[in-house]
Design an enzyme around this catalytic site. Structure first.
Site, short mmCIF file in Angstrom:
data_model
loop_
_atom_site.label_atom_id
_atom_site.label_comp_id
_atom_site.label_asym_id
_atom_site.label_seq_id
_atom_site.Cartn_x
_atom_site.Cartn_y
_atom_site.Cartn_z
N SER A 1 0.82 -1.22 0.00
CA SER A 1 0.00 0.00 0.00
C SER A 1 0.85 1.27 0.00
O SER A 1 0.43 2.31 -0.50
CB SER A 1 -0.96 0.00 1.19
N ASN B 1 2.09 -4.44 -14.63
CA ASN B 1 1.08 -5.45 -14.93
C ASN B 1 0.01 -5.53 -13.85
O ASN B 1 -0.75 -6.48 -13.79
CB ASN B 1 1.72 -6.82 -15.16
N ASP C 1 2.86 -19.00 -11.57
CA ASP C 1 2.31 -20.33 -11.29
C ASP C 1 3.42 -21.32 -10.95
O ASP C 1 4.61 -20.98 -10.98
CB ASP C 1 1.41 -20.82 -12.43
N TYR D 1 6.79 -21.98 -13.02
CA TYR D 1 7.92 -21.04 -12.98
C TYR D 1 8.73 -21.36 -11.73
O TYR D 1 8.62 -20.70 -10.70
CB TYR D 1 7.39 -19.61 -12.96
N PHE E 1 10.45 -11.17 -10.25
CA PHE E 1 10.70 -9.76 -10.51
C PHE E 1 9.41 -8.97 -10.37
O PHE E 1 8.32 -9.53 -10.50
CB PHE E 1 11.22 -9.55 -11.95
#
Length: 143
Positions: A63, A75, A81, A84, A92
């Site tokens: 926040s 993004n 998931d 990876y 990152f």
């Protein structure tokens, strides 16, 4: 639940819950970064994990991230998931700087939480949903 984790830096603090405050876990910058307004950067978070089968991590800004650093996550929400999970699959945070800023090793820049994958869904087409309309997008007002 136990999750295998690899650290890419001895300088960052090890992951932990903030006792009594939240079940989200803070992630830290693994490098010192200087950004000018308008620049993009992938902030290395210094960790890779083997998430359990059927789970994913949602990575979002804290926040205070914008207030403290003047950056936004490009993004909005990063989804990582269980596939990876290689030795070089470091996490990152992709960011865009809205002002000149400095981020230091160990600065808490984002947080994550583990979620179970959404169950498989079948969609059934219909001309009517059979419910009362709420009034459209933004219909609850400002206050």
């Amino acid at each position: 639940m136990t999750i295998k984790i690899k650290y890419f830096s001895e300088e960052i603090e090890r992951l932990r819950y903030i006792d009594g405050k939240s079940d989200w876990i803070d992630l830290r910058s693994a490098e010192n970064i200087s950004l000018k307004a308008g620049e993009f950067h992938l902030i290395p978070l210094g960790v890779a994990m083997q998430l359990p089968e059927g789970f994913e991590a949602h990575v979002v800004p804290r926040s205070s991230t914008f207030k403290n650093f003047g950056i936004i996550q490009t993004n909005s929400c990063g989804i990582i998931d269980e596939s990876y999970s290689g030795d070089n699959d470091q996490w990152f945070m992709p960011v865009y700087a809205l002002r000149d800023t400095e981020i230091h090793i160990n600065d808490r820049v984002c947080q994550f939480r583990i979620f179970e994958h959404q169950p498989a869904i079948d969609f059934e087409e219909s001309d009517h949903l059979g419910n009362a309309d709420r009034g459209g997008f933004g219909s609850t007002g400002k206050r």
